[in-house]
Design an enzyme around this catalytic site. Structure first.
Site, PDB file in Angstrom:
ATOM      1  N   LYS A 116       0.806  -1.214   0.000  1.00 57.78           N
ATOM      2  CA  LYS A 116       0.000   0.000   0.000  1.00 57.78           C
ATOM      3  C   LYS A 116       0.842   1.269   0.000  1.00 57.78           C
ATOM      4  O   LYS A 116       0.484   2.263  -0.629  1.00 57.78           O
ATOM      5  CB  LYS A 116      -0.941  -0.004   1.209  1.00 57.78           C
ATOM      6  CG  LYS A 116      -2.082  -1.005   1.102  1.00 57.78           C
ATOM      7  CD  LYS A 116      -3.035  -0.828   2.268  1.00 57.78           C
ATOM      8  CE  LYS A 116      -4.265  -1.704   2.132  1.00 57.78           C
ATOM      9  NZ  LYS A 116      -3.955  -3.120   2.224  1.00 57.78           N
ATOM     10  N   GLU A 200      -2.899   6.412   8.153  1.00 56.04           N
ATOM     11  CA  GLU A 200      -3.661   7.370   7.367  1.00 56.04           C
ATOM     12  C   GLU A 200      -4.507   8.216   8.290  1.00 56.04           C
ATOM     13  O   GLU A 200      -4.956   7.752   9.347  1.00 56.04           O
ATOM     14  CB  GLU A 200      -4.596   6.657   6.376  1.00 56.04           C
ATOM     15  CG  GLU A 200      -3.913   5.995   5.209  1.00 56.04           C
ATOM     16  CD  GLU A 200      -4.907   5.333   4.270  1.00 56.04           C
ATOM     17  OE1 GLU A 200      -6.113   5.282   4.615  1.00 56.04           O
ATOM     18  OE2 GLU A 200      -4.500   4.875   3.195  1.00 56.04           O
ATOM     19  N   HIS A 235     -14.253  -3.150   9.113  1.00 57.12           N
ATOM     20  CA  HIS A 235     -13.590  -2.999   7.821  1.00 57.12           C
ATOM     21  C   HIS A 235     -13.854  -4.161   6.871  1.00 57.12           C
ATOM     22  O   HIS A 235     -13.218  -4.255   5.828  1.00 57.12           O
ATOM     23  CB  HIS A 235     -12.081  -2.790   7.996  1.00 57.12           C
ATOM     24  CG  HIS A 235     -11.743  -1.692   8.957  1.00 57.12           C
ATOM     25  ND1 HIS A 235     -12.035  -0.370   8.706  1.00 57.12           N
ATOM     26  CD2 HIS A 235     -11.155  -1.737  10.185  1.00 57.12           C
ATOM     27  CE1 HIS A 235     -11.636   0.359   9.738  1.00 57.12           C
ATOM     28  NE2 HIS A 235     -11.108  -0.437  10.637  1.00 57.12           N
ATOM     29  N   ARG A 297      -7.296  -8.237  -8.799  1.00 58.28           N
ATOM     30  CA  ARG A 297      -8.017  -9.508  -8.946  1.00 58.28           C
ATOM     31  C   ARG A 297      -9.492  -9.202  -9.152  1.00 58.28           C
ATOM     32  O   ARG A 297      -9.924  -8.048  -9.118  1.00 58.28           O
ATOM     33  CB  ARG A 297      -7.845 -10.357  -7.693  1.00 58.28           C
ATOM     34  CG  ARG A 297      -8.247  -9.596  -6.418  1.00 58.28           C
ATOM     35  CD  ARG A 297      -8.210 -10.479  -5.204  1.00 58.28           C
ATOM     36  NE  ARG A 297      -8.290  -9.734  -3.951  1.00 58.28           N
ATOM     37  CZ  ARG A 297      -9.409  -9.246  -3.411  1.00 58.28           C
ATOM     38  NH1 ARG A 297     -10.569  -9.398  -4.039  1.00 58.28           N
ATOM     39  NH2 ARG A 297      -9.379  -8.589  -2.269  1.00 58.28           N
TER      40      ARG A 297
END
Length: 629
Positions: A116, A200, A235, A297
């Site tokens: 990421k 973040e 999440h 994917r």
């Protein structure tokens, strides 16, 4: 075109890929672990090859075993599905090195988007807006804590190599950061073999918007519009829809164009999803939507895109992998209607969403909607794999129509003795704010108690239980002529001739015997247990008092037992320690997730029988509490 295809996966995604492959005349090859020897995906393929024991690390994640299976079966191509090896660049390289066709993006693209922090840096260079945060190499606890303070709380910890919500934690206070960081790192290490994280800034009213992209080997990249995946718990996506509510055409063009740029930046080929986080505090605005990550994917939620575009994304994957150009140009891809998908999990919302395993003695899914399922009646939900047992997908001409159809479908789910979240899903879909499109990722968390707690059984359900008690024999729910399915028209205001005493959760219940029939489905189980299905819930009643059965009932004796087989990853208390109700005692890893087991009351740790690293079986007493003096 590809002639034979091995799917390096299991369950519903393997069956879904086989469905398209058969239609296209492609021979299908399944792989299976010992736990899946009789699974539907293994039975349905033209050929099935064993790849190892039940543990995923020794079977579905064993690259050498999967490649050996492909050689043995004479496969021409390998489709990884999602999860397992689908985003493993080394596996993609091994497939092509073996002379097989890889139905997925180039390994370089997988690597570019797999971490990421590197992906966000790459996207910034490509002109794609990214979320502010910390992407540094220094992973010391002190540096991460300092960066969290700099960013400002609340802050989001995310696994660098992660996805699916694993290795992710929201932290509201500096005092909670160290514990959350440790949990995120452990979960990331277990799921991805990499415990590195990034930080973040936490968006206060976040919406999860993602764009389906597709590229071919001829340099073309298109999008197939957006999906909204904001309805989440911890999440993990719960309900997805396409298009996104509140999306204007101008914002759609901006976010979809950014997704195409992201794919072009890594020379993307095949199906992929570019995920964005949107600050919805002022509605959806192009300048308040930031890149989060790219999934290289096919996604779990791809059926909603198929429903609103009329395209078969697996067929696109197979054609692109065979070297063909994309089937349509951007101008030829249209958006029509609305679609929603609900993930049916083998879990019990009433017990903190703990996974539920075992045999599916009774398993009935609704008609009228698309069902992608990996299990059948009589099958087994294994503790070794993800607890999702089906996806329910509804399409309508409007959002309201799609939501109503999906809610009705979830309410018709009948599963026993494995517990599911069907009733929880139906309640989510019926929430007024959800129907109004007022959704962000905190939606479920803010309403968790109301959504997760099943309502008391209605008078109709009690009447069904009464009739089940009086029947004296097991009805046949699968028989279309069964009176248990034909009974309708129960009148709530009609006076019952009498009542039957039953027991639910150890408490006596007076169930009225109806005079005019009823509308609930009933399954009479063994040993005097009666199960009534209503609104997606399964209500279990006993014909006699629990004491007469020799059971303890709800003893509340302070025994904290393992709800399923798993691995102890953390023990947060010591023998003799005082604890408060709700305090985490032991953290168990099972079915690819961590589960915190908490104290049911204020007390003292009387005995502690496990340590971090222990493997435990279902029902093992790990901690025993004594009530506080």
């Amino acid at each position: 075109m590809i002639r034979s295809l091995l799917v390096a996966n299991r369950g519903e995604i393997a069956r879904r890929i086989f469905r398209t492959a058969r239609r296209m005349g492609v021979s299908t090859i399944a792989i299976y672990s010992d736990a899946d020897a009789q699974a539907p995906h293994a039975r349905e393929a033209d050929r099935a090859v064993r790849v190892g024991p039940a543990a995923a690390a020794e079977s579905y994640l064993n690259m050498e075993a999967v490649l050996a299976a492909a050689r043995e079966a004479g496969a021409e191509a390998i489709h990884p599905g999602y999860g397992f090896l689908s985003e493993n660049a080394a596996f993609a390289e091994a497939v092509t090195a073996a002379g097989l066709v890889w139905v997925g993006p180039p390994p370089a693209a997988i690597r570019a988007m797999g971490l990421k922090d590197a992906a966000k840096a790459l996207m910034a260079e490509a002109g794609v807006p990214v979320t502010p945060g910390y992407l540094g190499e220094d992973q010391s606890a002190a540096r991460l804590a300092a960066e969290a303070e700099r960013i400002g709380f609340p802050v989001l910890i995310k696994a660098v190599a992660g996805g699916g919500g694993k290795g992710m934690r929201k932290v509201d206070r500096a005092a909670d950061f160290a514990e959350a960081l440790g949990a995120a790192q452990r979960e990331a290490k277990a799921a991805f073999g990499d415990d590195r994280v990034l930080l973040e800034t936490y968006v206060t009213r976040p919406r999860h918007i993602e764009v389906q992209v597709f590229g071919d080997s001829h340099g073309q990249v298109v999008h197939l519009f957006e999906r909204d995946c904001s309805l989440q718990r911890r999440h993990q996506k719960v309900i997805e829809e396409a298009p996104a509510p509140g999306m204007t055409e101008a914002v759609r063009q901006a976010v979809c164009a950014a997704a195409v740029r992201a794919a072009q930046a890594v020379d993307y080929v095949g199906a992929g999803t570019v995920e964005f986080i949107a600050d919805a505090s002022e509605g959806l605005r192009a300048d308040r939507i930031w890149f989060m990550e790219m999934n290289t994917r096919l996604q779990v939620e791809h059926p909603v895109t198929e429903a609103v575009t009329g395209q078969d994304l697996v067929e696109w994957q197979l054609r692109v992998a065979a070297g063909e150009p994309l089937p349509l140009t951007q101008d030829e891809i249209t958006l029509s209607g609305w679609a929603m998908e609900a993930r049916l999990y083998a879990e019990n919302p009433a017990t903190g969403f703990l996974p539920s395993t075992g045999e599916l003695e009774h398993f009935v899914l609704p008609g009228g909607v698309r069902i992608d399922s990996g299990v059948e009646a009589g099958g087994v939900v294994s503790p070794h794999y993800d607890p999702m047992i089906a996806k329910l997908i509804a399409r309508g001409e409007s959002r309201e129509a799609a939501a109503a159809a999906l809610a009705a479908a979830c309410a018709q789910v009948e599963v026993w003795p494995v517990r599911t979240n069907a009733g929880f899903l139906a309640r989510c879909l019926a929430e007024p704010d959800f129907l109004a499109g007022e959704v962000d990722t905190s939606f479920i968390g803010e309403r968790l108690e109301a959504l997760a707690t099943p309502p008391a059984p209605s008078q109709t359900a009690l009447a069904a239980a009464a009739l089940g008690r009086l029947a004296g024999e097991e009805p046949s729910p699968s028989d279309p002529n069964s009176p248990w399915r034909a009974l309708t028209g129960f009148r709530l205001n009609a006076a019952p001739a009498q009542t039957v005493r039953l027991y639910r959760d150890g408490e006596a219940v007076e169930a009225p015997i109806p005079q005019d029939g009823l509308g609930a489905d009933v399954l009479l189980a063994q040993d005097g247990q009666i199960v009534v299905f209503e609104a997606g819930e399964a209500y279990a009643f006993e014909a006699v008092a629990p004491q007469a059965l020799g059971g303890e009932g709800a003893s509340g004796d302070g025994a904290i037992t393992s709800p399923m087989p798993g691995k102890v990853v953390a023990v947060s208390v010591e023998a003799g320690q005082s604890v408060s109700r709700g305090q985490t005692l032991v953290t168990l890893e099972a079915m690819k997730m961590e589960h915190a087991l908490a104290a049911p009351f204020d007390g003292v740790v009387e005995t502690l029988s496990v340590a971090a690293g222990d493997q435990v079986s279902e029902g093992l007493v790990m901690v025993r509490l004594a009530p506080a003096a």
